[in-house]
Design a protein around this motif. Structure first.
Motif, PDB file in Angstrom:
ATOM      1  N   ASN A  28      -2.400  41.482 -31.116  1.00  0.00           N
ATOM      2  CA  ASN A  28      -0.952  41.326 -31.206  1.00  0.00           C
ATOM      3  C   ASN A  28      -0.327  42.640 -30.773  1.00  0.00           C
ATOM      4  N   SER A  29       0.478  42.596 -29.746  1.00  0.00           N
ATOM      5  CA  SER A  29       1.083  43.807 -29.223  1.00  0.00           C
ATOM      6  C   SER A  29       2.600  43.679 -29.261  1.00  0.00           C
ATOM      7  N   ASN A  30       3.244  44.611 -29.913  1.00  0.00           N
ATOM      8  CA  ASN A  30       4.697  44.654 -29.971  1.00  0.00           C
ATOM      9  C   ASN A  30       5.161  46.036 -29.546  1.00  0.00           C
ATOM     10  N   PRO A  31       6.210  46.103 -28.720  1.00  0.00           N
ATOM     11  CA  PRO A  31       6.689  47.418 -28.291  1.00  0.00           C
ATOM     12  C   PRO A  31       7.350  48.158 -29.448  1.00  0.00           C
ATOM     13  N   PHE A  32       7.223  49.470 -29.436  1.00  0.00           N
ATOM     14  CA  PHE A  32       7.903  50.299 -30.419  1.00  0.00           C
ATOM     15  C   PHE A  32       8.097  51.678 -29.805  1.00  0.00           C
ATOM     16  N   TYR A  33       8.891  52.485 -30.445  1.00  0.00           N
ATOM     17  CA  TYR A  33       9.163  53.821 -29.953  1.00  0.00           C
ATOM     18  C   TYR A  33       8.721  54.847 -30.993  1.00  0.00           C
ATOM     19  N   VAL A  34       8.127  55.908 -30.524  1.00  0.00           N
ATOM     20  CA  VAL A  34       7.835  57.055 -31.366  1.00  0.00           C
ATOM     21  C   VAL A  34       8.782  58.149 -30.888  1.00  0.00           C
ATOM     22  N   ILE A  35       9.624  58.600 -31.789  1.00  0.00           N
ATOM     23  CA  ILE A  35      10.595  59.619 -31.420  1.00  0.00           C
ATOM     24  C   ILE A  35       9.990  60.979 -31.738  1.00  0.00           C
ATOM     25  N   LYS A  36       9.510  61.636 -30.705  1.00  0.00           N
ATOM     26  CA  LYS A  36       8.874  62.942 -30.868  1.00  0.00           C
ATOM     27  C   LYS A  36       9.929  64.011 -31.110  1.00  0.00           C
ATOM     28  N   ARG A  37       9.594  64.899 -31.985  1.00  0.00           N
ATOM     29  CA  ARG A  37      10.501  66.013 -32.270  1.00  0.00           C
ATOM     30  C   ARG A  37      10.442  67.006 -31.107  1.00  0.00           C
ATOM     31  N   ALA A  38      11.596  67.397 -30.616  1.00  0.00           N
ATOM     32  CA  ALA A  38      11.666  68.386 -29.541  1.00  0.00           C
ATOM     33  C   ALA A  38      11.320  69.763 -30.106  1.00  0.00           C
ATOM     34  N   PRO A  39      10.770  70.648 -29.279  1.00  0.00           N
ATOM     35  CA  PRO A  39      10.465  72.000 -29.761  1.00  0.00           C
ATOM     36  C   PRO A  39      11.726  72.652 -30.342  1.00  0.00           C
ATOM     37  N   GLY A  40      11.599  73.180 -31.537  1.00  0.00           N
ATOM     38  CA  GLY A  40      12.737  73.842 -32.188  1.00  0.00           C
ATOM     39  C   GLY A  40      13.641  72.905 -32.962  1.00  0.00           C
ATOM     40  N   ASP A  41      13.402  71.596 -32.883  1.00  0.00           N
ATOM     41  CA  ASP A  41      14.231  70.611 -33.600  1.00  0.00           C
ATOM     42  C   ASP A  41      13.743  70.507 -35.040  1.00  0.00           C
ATOM     43  N   SER A  42      14.619  70.798 -35.978  1.00  0.00           N
ATOM     44  CA  SER A  42      14.231  70.735 -37.387  1.00  0.00           C
ATOM     45  C   SER A  42      14.816  69.510 -38.091  1.00  0.00           C
ATOM     46  N   SER A  43      15.430  68.599 -37.329  1.00  0.00           N
ATOM     47  CA  SER A  43      16.045  67.417 -37.949  1.00  0.00           C
ATOM     48  C   SER A  43      14.962  66.483 -38.495  1.00  0.00           C
ATOM     49  N   THR A  44      15.371  65.676 -39.448  1.00  0.00           N
ATOM     50  CA  THR A  44      14.443  64.722 -40.043  1.00  0.00           C
ATOM     51  C   THR A  44      14.464  63.418 -39.254  1.00  0.00           C
ATOM     52  N   GLN A  45      13.666  62.468 -39.692  1.00  0.00           N
ATOM     53  CA  GLN A  45      13.520  61.217 -38.965  1.00  0.00           C
ATOM     54  C   GLN A  45      14.832  60.422 -38.886  1.00  0.00           C
ATOM     55  N   ILE A  46      15.604  60.390 -39.952  1.00  0.00           N
ATOM     56  CA  ILE A  46      16.817  59.565 -39.962  1.00  0.00           C
ATOM     57  C   ILE A  46      17.846  60.030 -38.932  1.00  0.00           C
ATOM     58  N   ARG A  48      17.306  61.682 -36.174  1.00  0.00           N
ATOM     59  CA  ARG A  48      16.739  61.424 -34.846  1.00  0.00           C
ATOM     60  C   ARG A  48      16.815  59.944 -34.507  1.00  0.00           C
ATOM     61  N   ALA A  49      16.517  59.086 -35.492  1.00  0.00           N
ATOM     62  CA  ALA A  49      16.592  57.641 -35.264  1.00  0.00           C
ATOM     63  C   ALA A  49      18.033  57.216 -34.998  1.00  0.00           C
ATOM     64  N   ALA A  50      18.974  57.767 -35.749  1.00  0.00           N
ATOM     65  CA  ALA A  50      20.391  57.430 -35.546  1.00  0.00           C
ATOM     66  C   ALA A  50      20.843  57.821 -34.151  1.00  0.00           C
ATOM     67  N   GLU A 132      23.698  56.899 -39.411  1.00  0.00           N
ATOM     68  CA  GLU A 132      22.789  57.737 -40.188  1.00  0.00           C
ATOM     69  C   GLU A 132      22.877  57.381 -41.682  1.00  0.00           C
ATOM     70  N   GLU A 133      24.091  57.159 -42.177  1.00  0.00           N
ATOM     71  CA  GLU A 133      24.268  56.749 -43.576  1.00  0.00           C
ATOM     72  C   GLU A 133      23.614  55.397 -43.836  1.00  0.00           C
ATOM     73  N   ALA A 134      23.770  54.460 -42.897  1.00  0.00           N
ATOM     74  CA  ALA A 134      23.175  53.123 -43.051  1.00  0.00           C
ATOM     75  C   ALA A 134      21.648  53.215 -43.079  1.00  0.00           C
ATOM     76  N   LEU A 135      21.080  54.059 -42.221  1.00  0.00           N
ATOM     77  CA  LEU A 135      19.625  54.215 -42.200  1.00  0.00           C
ATOM     78  C   LEU A 135      19.130  54.888 -43.486  1.00  0.00           C
ATOM     79  N   ALA A 136      19.878  55.827 -43.996  1.00  0.00           N
ATOM     80  CA  ALA A 136      19.516  56.471 -45.265  1.00  0.00           C
ATOM     81  C   ALA A 136      19.564  55.441 -46.400  1.00  0.00           C
ATOM     82  N   ALA A 137      20.540  54.544 -46.372  1.00  0.00           N
ATOM     83  CA  ALA A 137      20.622  53.486 -47.402  1.00  0.00           C
ATOM     84  C   ALA A 137      19.438  52.543 -47.294  1.00  0.00           C
TER      85      ALA A 137
END
Length: 146
Positions: A28-46, A48-50, A132-137
């Protein structure tokens, strides 16, 4: 002589196999994205996803509004990138696209959440900060129920 790029698309043969095939599928194969952190980026997943979702939604609005510049490649499949799903039917499945969808589905901790990202008319997009608020919720609700 101009060629119909849609007729040359991978979907011409894929549709018959994918939608009408009734054999067991071992993978079973489904597409997805991995959001890689850029060098020097200290943001968290939420955040970056937003940011990623905000940019994808801008693409959707441009795509559905006819605002894309013509590409030298085949663009006949672009309209299927968002809001498209496979419907199981006896004999042959169907493909349907909802161009008026105003939400995304967020999967977190094996739970599915509907997040409205456009107003009901589809004209006003949720801001990146509100998203970002919606994703945190979503993350909080998933953590509470696990």
């Amino acid at each position: 002589m101009l060629l119909d790029c849609a007729a040359l698309s991978f979907r011409s043969d894929w549709d018959a196999m994918y939608f009408a095939g009734r054999w067991a599928i071992p993978i079973n194969s489904n597409p997805f994205y991995v959001i890689k952190r850029a060098p020097g980026d200290s943001s968290t997943q939420i955040p970056r996803a937003a940011n990623f979702i905000t940019r994808a939604l801008k693409w959707v609005r441009k795509l559905n509004g006819g605002g894309l510049e013509p590409d030298k490649g085949c663009m006949s499949q672009y309209h299927l990138q968002f809001g498209t799903g496979r419907g199981a039917r006896e004999g042959r499945c169907t493909l349907s696209t909802d161009y008026d969808a105003n939400h995304i589905v967020v999967v977190h901790k094996d739970q599915y959440f509907k997040v409205q990202v456009f107003d009901n008319a589809g004209s006003v997009q949720l801001s990146e900060a509100a998203l970002e608020e919606a994703l945190a919720a979503v993350a909080s609700r998933a953590a509470d129920s696990s």
